[in-house]
Motif scaffolding. Structure first.
Motif, PDB file in Angstrom:
ATOM      1  N   SER A 163      57.222  41.093  24.076  1.00 41.77           N
ATOM      2  CA  SER A 163      57.399  42.130  25.109  1.00 41.77           C
ATOM      3  C   SER A 163      57.040  41.604  26.493  1.00 41.77           C
ATOM      4  CB  SER A 163      56.579  43.371  24.766  1.00 41.77           C
ATOM      5  OG  SER A 163      55.205  43.090  24.670  1.00 41.77           O
ATOM      6  N   ASP A 164      56.068  40.689  26.603  1.00 43.01           N
ATOM      7  CA  ASP A 164      55.756  40.103  27.910  1.00 43.01           C
ATOM      8  C   ASP A 164      56.863  39.157  28.371  1.00 43.01           C
ATOM      9  OD1 ASP A 164      53.433  41.529  28.029  1.00 43.01           O
ATOM     10  OD2 ASP A 164      52.081  39.835  27.738  1.00 43.01           O
ATOM     11  N   THR A 165      57.467  38.424  27.454  1.00 40.50           N
ATOM     12  CA  THR A 165      58.621  37.588  27.797  1.00 40.50           C
ATOM     13  C   THR A 165      59.787  38.463  28.250  1.00 40.50           C
ATOM     14  OG1 THR A 165      57.926  35.921  26.170  1.00 40.50           O
ATOM     15  CG2 THR A 165      60.217  35.834  26.924  1.00 40.50           C
ATOM     16  N   LEU A 221      50.964  35.287  24.973  1.00 36.72           N
ATOM     17  CA  LEU A 221      51.432  34.044  25.578  1.00 36.72           C
ATOM     18  C   LEU A 221      50.246  33.275  26.134  1.00 36.72           C
ATOM     19  CD1 LEU A 221      54.454  35.413  27.655  1.00 36.72           C
ATOM     20  CD2 LEU A 221      54.537  34.324  25.400  1.00 36.72           C
ATOM     21  N   ASP A 222      50.326  31.950  26.075  1.00 35.39           N
ATOM     22  CA  ASP A 222      49.339  31.141  26.784  1.00 35.39           C
ATOM     23  C   ASP A 222      49.867  30.821  28.186  1.00 35.39           C
ATOM     24  OD1 ASP A 222      51.194  29.074  26.437  1.00 35.39           O
ATOM     25  OD2 ASP A 222      49.970  27.959  24.985  1.00 35.39           O
ATOM     26  N   GLU A 223      49.149  29.999  28.926  1.00 31.92           N
ATOM     27  CA  GLU A 223      49.557  29.712  30.303  1.00 31.92           C
ATOM     28  C   GLU A 223      50.953  29.100  30.370  1.00 31.92           C
ATOM     29  OE1 GLU A 223      48.009  27.191  34.234  1.00 31.92           O
ATOM     30  OE2 GLU A 223      47.143  26.819  32.261  1.00 31.92           O
ATOM     31  N   VAL A 224      51.218  28.164  29.476  1.00 34.30           N
ATOM     32  CA  VAL A 224      52.547  27.548  29.445  1.00 34.30           C
ATOM     33  C   VAL A 224      53.602  28.589  29.075  1.00 34.30           C
ATOM     34  CG1 VAL A 224      54.006  25.854  28.258  1.00 34.30           C
ATOM     35  CG2 VAL A 224      51.693  25.222  28.983  1.00 34.30           C
ATOM     36  N   GLY A 268      57.934  33.170  24.764  1.00 34.46           N
ATOM     37  CA  GLY A 268      57.272  31.979  25.278  1.00 34.46           C
ATOM     38  C   GLY A 268      56.170  31.463  24.357  1.00 34.46           C
ATOM     39  N   ARG A 269      55.613  30.321  24.735  1.00 34.80           N
ATOM     40  CA  ARG A 269      54.632  29.633  23.903  1.00 34.80           C
ATOM     41  C   ARG A 269      53.326  30.410  23.800  1.00 34.80           C
ATOM     42  NH1 ARG A 269      51.797  23.817  25.122  1.00 34.80           N
ATOM     43  NH2 ARG A 269      50.156  25.207  25.884  1.00 34.80           N
ATOM     44  N   THR A 270      52.697  30.305  22.646  1.00 35.99           N
ATOM     45  CA  THR A 270      51.370  30.859  22.414  1.00 35.99           C
ATOM     46  C   THR A 270      50.437  29.730  21.984  1.00 35.99           C
ATOM     47  OG1 THR A 270      51.620  31.258  20.046  1.00 35.99           O
ATOM     48  CG2 THR A 270      52.469  32.973  21.538  1.00 35.99           C
ATOM     49  N   ALA A 271      49.158  30.042  21.890  1.00 38.43           N
ATOM     50  CA  ALA A 271      48.198  29.052  21.400  1.00 38.43           C
ATOM     51  C   ALA A 271      48.529  28.631  19.971  1.00 38.43           C
ATOM     52  CB  ALA A 271      46.781  29.617  21.467  1.00 38.43           C
ATOM     53  N   TYR A 272      49.051  29.554  19.162  1.00 41.90           N
ATOM     54  CA  TYR A 272      49.433  29.197  17.793  1.00 41.90           C
ATOM     55  C   TYR A 272      50.649  28.278  17.788  1.00 41.90           C
ATOM     56  CZ  TYR A 272      46.286  32.279  15.139  1.00 41.90           C
ATOM     57  OH  TYR A 272      45.199  32.867  14.542  1.00 41.90           O
ATOM     58  N   ASN A 273      51.617  28.505  18.684  1.00 36.70           N
ATOM     59  CA  ASN A 273      52.730  27.568  18.801  1.00 36.70           C
ATOM     60  C   ASN A 273      52.226  26.178  19.139  1.00 36.70           C
ATOM     61  OD1 ASN A 273      54.811  30.059  20.373  1.00 36.70           O
ATOM     62  ND2 ASN A 273      54.966  29.338  18.269  1.00 36.70           N
ATOM     63  N   ALA A 274      51.286  26.124  20.095  1.00 38.73           N
ATOM     64  CA  ALA A 274      50.792  24.830  20.578  1.00 38.73           C
ATOM     65  C   ALA A 274      50.045  24.065  19.489  1.00 38.73           C
ATOM     66  CB  ALA A 274      49.888  25.038  21.787  1.00 38.73           C
TER      67      ALA A 274
END
Length: 228
Positions: free
Chosen positions: A63-65, A30-33, A12-18
């Motif tokens: 691992s959280d995803t 992961l961030d909230e999204v 899932g998305r992270t702050a770096y992805n965003a």
């Protein structure tokens, strides 16, 4: 024996992805999204593929995803550092613009599909070899009617597919990048067939419009009503 189906799932998305920063092997959560994407993607993926085994990169965002999906199908998550993202050396944490400003020649080579020299980046061939090797090894523990789900990262998954299709990871660029919490799946070929795996679907998601998927659960994407 080997699994009949392998699913490769991006985290899932992270702050770096965003913020369009190159993550590489930085262990960012992961961030909230991203957490919402992991939950929604887990429900959608479990409806079509119920894994007998879930193996993830040991980086937290993967691992959280993986845990969100594993909860849906009732299996534990195993981790394997061979499933990490491609390392990008000193470029990790930087935007494309920052890289281009400091390493213009190397950035240009990278954008053309070449290998950036002198920055500590892992080669595409090395990533394809470790990823495909790990996937094959984990698949071999399953039977032909079982499914393996592997949770990893964007560049690593593209190179894993390239390796499993027995293509030249250095030169071949026929696989598009994947969106967050989207997946690809491969079926095992008949014995003796070349290559040993066939790509059946690529970059499949939970069915949301892409703008909504990227914006997350609290975004108001409906047009404002027109005044009378």
């Amino acid at each position: 024996m080997t699994a009949g189906t392998v699913v490769l799932l991006r985290h899932g998305r992270t702050a770096y992805n965003a913020t369009l920063r190159l993550q590489g092997q930085i262990d960012i959560p992961l961030d909230e999204v991203g957490r919402w994407q992991a939950e929604q993607g887990a429900v959608a993926l479990s409806a079509s593929h119920r894994a007998a085994r879930v193996v993830s990169s040991d980086l937290e965002r993967a691992s959280d995803t993986a845990a969100a999906y594993a909860d849906q199908v009732g299996v534990p998550v195993e981790t394997d550092p061979r499933l990490r993202e491609r390392s990008f050396g000193v470029w990790e944490g930087l935007t494309s613009e920052e890289i281009a400003e400091r390493w213009p020649a190397e950035h240009g080579e990278w954008r053309r599909g070449g290998e950036p020299a002198g920055v500590g980046a892992e080669t595409k061939a090395d990533v394809a070899e470790r990823m495909a090797g790990a996937v094959r090894e984990h698949a071999e523990a399953l039977s032909s009617d079982e499914c393996l789900v592997v949770v990893s990262h964007g560049a690593a998954i593209s190179l894993a597919i390239t390796g499993l299709l027995e293509l030249d990871a250095t030169a071949w660029r026929g696989i598009s990048g994947m969106h967050n919490v989207h997946w690809s799946h491969l079926h095992r070929s008949a014995p003796g067939a070349v290559p040993g795996w066939r790509l059946v679907a690529h970059n499949v998601g939970a069915g949301y419009p892409l703008d909504r998927w990227r914006a997350g659960p609290h975004a108001d994407l409906e047009p404002e009503p027109k005044s009378a």
